[in-house]
Design a protein around this motif. Structure first.
Motif, PDB file in Angstrom:
ATOM      1  N   ILE A   1      29.673  34.863  70.064  1.00  0.00           N
ATOM      2  CA  ILE A   1      29.425  33.824  68.885  1.00  0.00           C
ATOM      3  C   ILE A   1      28.046  33.570  68.909  1.00  0.00           C
ATOM      4  CG2 ILE A   1      29.924  31.536  67.825  1.00  0.00           C
ATOM      5  CD1 ILE A   1      32.268  33.764  67.802  1.00  0.00           C
ATOM      6  N   ASP A   2      27.534  33.463  69.707  1.00  0.00           N
ATOM      7  CA  ASP A   2      25.850  32.923  69.983  1.00  0.00           C
ATOM      8  C   ASP A   2      25.346  34.165  69.155  1.00  0.00           C
ATOM      9  OD1 ASP A   2      23.824  31.448  70.922  1.00  0.00           O
ATOM     10  OD2 ASP A   2      23.907  31.779  72.726  1.00  0.00           O
ATOM     11  N   SER A   3      24.498  33.400  68.165  1.00  0.00           N
ATOM     12  CA  SER A   3      23.977  34.511  67.091  1.00  0.00           C
ATOM     13  C   SER A   3      23.179  35.547  67.309  1.00  0.00           C
ATOM     14  CB  SER A   3      23.093  33.732  66.008  1.00  0.00           C
ATOM     15  OG  SER A   3      22.035  33.023  66.571  1.00  0.00           O
ATOM     16  N   GLU A   4      22.348  35.424  68.571  1.00  0.00           N
ATOM     17  CA  GLU A   4      21.433  36.382  69.386  1.00  0.00           C
ATOM     18  C   GLU A   4      22.630  37.628  69.750  1.00  0.00           C
ATOM     19  OE1 GLU A   4      21.516  33.329  69.701  1.00  0.00           O
ATOM     20  OE2 GLU A   4      19.430  32.657  68.935  1.00  0.00           O
ATOM     21  N   HIS A   5      23.393  36.978  70.640  1.00  0.00           N
ATOM     22  CA  HIS A   5      24.391  38.143  71.437  1.00  0.00           C
ATOM     23  C   HIS A   5      25.357  38.661  70.286  1.00  0.00           C
ATOM     24  CE1 HIS A   5      22.545  35.009  73.792  1.00  0.00           C
ATOM     25  NE2 HIS A   5      22.671  35.856  74.702  1.00  0.00           N
TER      26      HIS A   5
ATOM     27  N   ALA B   1      14.060  33.893  69.141  1.00  0.00           N
ATOM     28  CA  ALA B   1      13.874  32.501  69.209  1.00  0.00           C
ATOM     29  C   ALA B   1      13.059  31.889  68.177  1.00  0.00           C
ATOM     30  CB  ALA B   1      13.297  32.283  70.433  1.00  0.00           C
ATOM     31  N   SER B   2      13.550  30.894  67.531  1.00  0.00           N
ATOM     32  CA  SER B   2      12.763  30.239  66.605  1.00  0.00           C
ATOM     33  C   SER B   2      11.481  29.443  67.269  1.00  0.00           C
ATOM     34  CB  SER B   2      13.825  29.177  65.876  1.00  0.00           C
ATOM     35  OG  SER B   2      13.903  28.203  66.754  1.00  0.00           O
TER      36      SER B   2
ATOM     37  N   VAL C   1      18.467  19.804  71.924  1.00  0.00           N
ATOM     38  CA  VAL C   1      17.470  19.669  72.649  1.00  0.00           C
ATOM     39  C   VAL C   1      17.152  20.896  73.656  1.00  0.00           C
ATOM     40  CG1 VAL C   1      16.901  18.109  74.742  1.00  0.00           C
ATOM     41  CG2 VAL C   1      18.305  17.047  72.991  1.00  0.00           C
ATOM     42  N   ASP C   2      18.171  21.698  73.995  1.00  0.00           N
ATOM     43  CA  ASP C   2      17.967  22.885  74.638  1.00  0.00           C
ATOM     44  C   ASP C   2      17.073  23.751  73.906  1.00  0.00           C
ATOM     45  OD1 ASP C   2      19.267  22.269  76.774  1.00  0.00           O
ATOM     46  OD2 ASP C   2      21.280  23.529  76.343  1.00  0.00           O
ATOM     47  N   SER C   3      17.153  23.848  72.490  1.00  0.00           N
ATOM     48  CA  SER C   3      16.400  24.507  71.747  1.00  0.00           C
ATOM     49  C   SER C   3      15.040  23.989  71.587  1.00  0.00           C
ATOM     50  CB  SER C   3      16.756  24.441  70.215  1.00  0.00           C
ATOM     51  OG  SER C   3      18.219  25.015  70.142  1.00  0.00           O
ATOM     52  N   ALA C   4      14.768  22.900  71.678  1.00  0.00           N
ATOM     53  CA  ALA C   4      13.453  22.200  71.515  1.00  0.00           C
ATOM     54  C   ALA C   4      12.794  22.408  72.994  1.00  0.00           C
ATOM     55  CB  ALA C   4      13.584  20.798  71.421  1.00  0.00           C
ATOM     56  N   THR C   5      13.364  22.569  74.209  1.00  0.00           N
ATOM     57  CA  THR C   5      12.958  22.917  75.470  1.00  0.00           C
ATOM     58  C   THR C   5      12.664  24.245  75.672  1.00  0.00           C
ATOM     59  OG1 THR C   5      14.806  23.056  76.811  1.00  0.00           O
ATOM     60  CG2 THR C   5      13.471  20.653  76.556  1.00  0.00           C
ATOM     61  N   MET C   6      13.472  25.179  74.824  1.00  0.00           N
ATOM     62  CA  MET C   6      13.740  26.493  74.948  1.00  0.00           C
ATOM     63  C   MET C   6      14.733  27.033  76.028  1.00  0.00           C
ATOM     64  SD  MET C   6      10.681  28.667  73.315  1.00  0.00           S
ATOM     65  CE  MET C   6      11.619  30.405  73.271  1.00  0.00           C
ATOM     66  N   MET C   7      15.212  26.070  76.708  1.00  0.00           N
ATOM     67  CA  MET C   7      16.271  26.306  77.884  1.00  0.00           C
ATOM     68  C   MET C   7      17.368  27.020  77.103  1.00  0.00           C
ATOM     69  SD  MET C   7      17.360  26.291  80.701  1.00  0.00           S
ATOM     70  CE  MET C   7      16.665  25.279  81.989  1.00  0.00           C
ATOM     71  N   ASN C   8      17.657  26.548  75.868  1.00  0.00           N
ATOM     72  CA  ASN C   8      18.620  27.437  75.284  1.00  0.00           C
ATOM     73  C   ASN C   8      18.359  29.048  75.408  1.00  0.00           C
ATOM     74  OD1 ASN C   8      20.869  27.637  73.411  1.00  0.00           O
ATOM     75  ND2 ASN C   8      19.598  28.234  71.736  1.00  0.00           N
ATOM     76  N   LYS C   9      17.236  29.470  74.962  1.00  0.00           N
ATOM     77  CA  LYS C   9      16.907  30.821  75.152  1.00  0.00           C
ATOM     78  C   LYS C   9      16.970  31.175  76.747  1.00  0.00           C
ATOM     79  CE  LYS C   9      16.267  31.755  71.717  1.00  0.00           C
ATOM     80  NZ  LYS C   9      17.492  32.179  70.751  1.00  0.00           N
TER      81      LYS C   9
ATOM     82  N   ILE D   1       9.391  35.127  69.949  1.00  0.00           N
ATOM     83  CA  ILE D   1       9.498  33.942  69.104  1.00  0.00           C
ATOM     84  C   ILE D   1       9.245  34.664  67.687  1.00  0.00           C
ATOM     85  CG2 ILE D   1       8.344  31.986  68.127  1.00  0.00           C
ATOM     86  CD1 ILE D   1       8.830  31.399  70.953  1.00  0.00           C
ATOM     87  N   HIS D   2      10.215  34.022  66.744  1.00  0.00           N
ATOM     88  CA  HIS D   2      10.441  34.659  65.211  1.00  0.00           C
ATOM     89  C   HIS D   2      10.881  33.132  64.543  1.00  0.00           C
ATOM     90  CE1 HIS D   2      11.973  36.373  61.718  1.00  0.00           C
ATOM     91  NE2 HIS D   2      13.084  36.363  62.005  1.00  0.00           N
ATOM     92  N   PRO D   3       9.597  32.375  64.018  1.00  0.00           N
ATOM     93  CA  PRO D   3      10.178  31.070  63.744  1.00  0.00           C
ATOM     94  C   PRO D   3      11.060  31.018  62.404  1.00  0.00           C
ATOM     95  CG  PRO D   3       7.943  31.447  63.841  1.00  0.00           C
ATOM     96  CD  PRO D   3       8.479  32.803  64.161  1.00  0.00           C
ATOM     97  N   GLN D   4      11.574  32.222  61.763  1.00  0.00           N
ATOM     98  CA  GLN D   4      12.174  32.113  60.393  1.00  0.00           C
ATOM     99  C   GLN D   4      13.612  32.279  60.874  1.00  0.00           C
ATOM    100  OE1 GLN D   4       9.334  34.024  60.921  1.00  0.00           O
ATOM    101  NE2 GLN D   4       7.989  32.943  59.565  1.00  0.00           N
TER     102      GLN D   4
END
Ligand code: NAD
Ligand code: MG
Length: 393
Positions: free
Chosen positions: A149-153, A180-181, A215-223, A245-248
């Motif tokens: 379900i994770d959009s990347e995967h 990653a945004s 918060v994980d997205s802000a630290t990039m631990m999510n990635k 990194i692809h901010p859009q």
């Protein structure tokens, strides 16, 4: 008719899942819903979707939910606790389970669904990060179908050939490119990061999500967690997984092949697309998401991640390369550190320091059993709490 259990129905993914299900009442019915503490929201969902069973986190919450449901004249059976979560994930009546609990709390029920051979729609990446090979073995042994379900995967899954067997070479895959945004602090001066508040960290530029993953997205631990998730889902070694990194957040990820082809999946950033994709796979159903209008897009940018700005990303690659229970250690330390940040006990830049400390101080070993993984998780939490107590602001 497919019967669905949603673990974590009141969360961001849970609510988006119910939104998609409600568009296709002829295809799907809800067998069971779970929530931890948001009892009133769960009661409203029960009234609308009429599940046979509902599970909450405590006896008190169960009592409250039971009273609310009786007042509405509903006969939903109310239970609480981890065993009940495992039961609604593995019941014979269930076809598919949306695993959308946040964090390690989702491991037992998600694994129960995998062991029972269900169609497992995996949003709860922490469960797979922690248990890795053990989880994939459970899927293999039971014949469960695991859909990301994770959009990347989900994007990568869509860009891989049908019947892909977790062997990149055999499929001609050169690299998996995770986009990653960069989160809300991609361009903020690094020396000002320690002053950011939980509210600022949770304000993601493109997605509305739960607080922990924000918060994980802000630290990039999510990635970082997603790199480990991609390793297990697609059988790619760390060197074959690249973060871009692809901010859009329009390209949700890509697969690059040995012949030079790069396949990407694009769409508006709305989790209902991967949810609808996985629910209906291999068919397609409407999700409620607007069609992407390429002509209205300003431009798409790409850059390499800065590992100094985002030390958590480097820590996750380290944990993947270390193997064994190292990813479980990383995940647990991160969960404790993020909660401490949300509770304003530590600053933003202390999150990566807590994790680095735990990774250094606590020995990791072989992930030989779920018990070993859970013991590692527990040891990491103690070490993280102790470190935080000594370094709180
Ligand atoms: P959320 O915080 O909005 O919701 C979490 C859900 O889990 C809630 O229903 C809550 O009741 C339940 N829950 C929380 N703690 C629990 C516990 N101890 N025991 C049982 N249930 C508990 O989170 P979310 O944003 O929906 O994320 C859910 C999962 O999906 C996470 O693993 C996240 O990484 C993943 N994910 C989310 C998104 C997104 O866009 N939100 C995207 C990709 C992956
Ligand atoms: Mg993601």
């Amino acid at each position: 008719m497919q019967r669905i259990t949603i673990l974590g129905a009141t969360g961001s993914i849970g609510v988006s899942t119910l939104d998609v299900l409600a568009r296709h009442p002829e295809r799907y019915s809800v067998y069971a819903l779970s929530a931890h503490s948001r009892v009133e929201e769960l009661a409203a969902q029960c009234e609308r979707f009429r599940p046979a069973r509902a599970v909450v986190g405590s006896a008190a919450a169960a009592e409250q939910l039971g009273a609310l449901l009786r007042a509405k004249g509903l006969r939903t059976e109310v239970e609480y606790g981890e065993q009940a979560l495992c039961a609604i994930a593995s019941a014979a009546e269930v076809d598919a389970v949306m695993a959308a609990i946040v964090g390690a709390a989702g491991l037992a029920p998600t694994l129960a669904a995998a062991r029972a051979g269900k169609k497992v729609l995996l949003a709860n990446k922490e469960a797979l990060v922690m248990s890795g090979q053990l989880f994939m073995d459970a899927v293999q042994d039971s014949g469960a179908v695991l859909l990301p379900i994770d959009s990347e995967h989900n994007a990568i899954f869509q860009c891989l050939p049908h019947g892909y067997g977790r062997a990149p070479e055999a499929a001609g895959v050169a690299k998996v490119l995770l986009t990653a945004s960069g989160g809300p602090f991609l361009t903020r001066a690094v020396e000002t990061l320690d002053a950011v508040t939980p509210e600022q960290a949770c304000k993601h530029p493109n997605w509305v999500m739960g607080r922990k993953i924000s918060v994980d997205s802000a630290t990039m631990m999510n990635k970082g967690l997603e790199v480990i998730e991609a390793h297990w889902l697609f059988g790619a070694p760390a060197d074959q997984i690249e973060v871009v990194i692809h901010p859009q957040s329009v390209i949700h990820s890509m697969v690059s092949y040995v012949d030079g082809s790069v396949l990407a999946q694009l769409g508006n950033p709305d989790m209902r697309t991967p949810i609808a994709h996985a629910l209906a796979w291999p068919e397609r159903i409407a999700s409620g998401v607007e069609q992407l209008d390429l002509t209205r897009m300003g431009g798409l940018q790409f850059e390499r991640p800065d590992f100094e700005r985002f030390p958590c990303l480097a820590l996750a690659f380290d944990a993947l390369r270390a193997g064994g229970t190292a990813p479980a250690l990383l995940n647990a330390a991160n969960e404790v550190a993020v909660q401490a940040f949300l509770d304003q006990r530590i600053g933003f830049r202390q999150i990566d320091r807590v994790i680095a400390h735990v990774m250094d101080a606590v020995p990791h070993g072989a992930a030989s059993s779920i018990a070993a993984v859970m013991a590692q998780d527990a040891a990491a939490r103690v070490a993280a709490q102790t470190y935080i107590a000594g370094h709180a602001k």
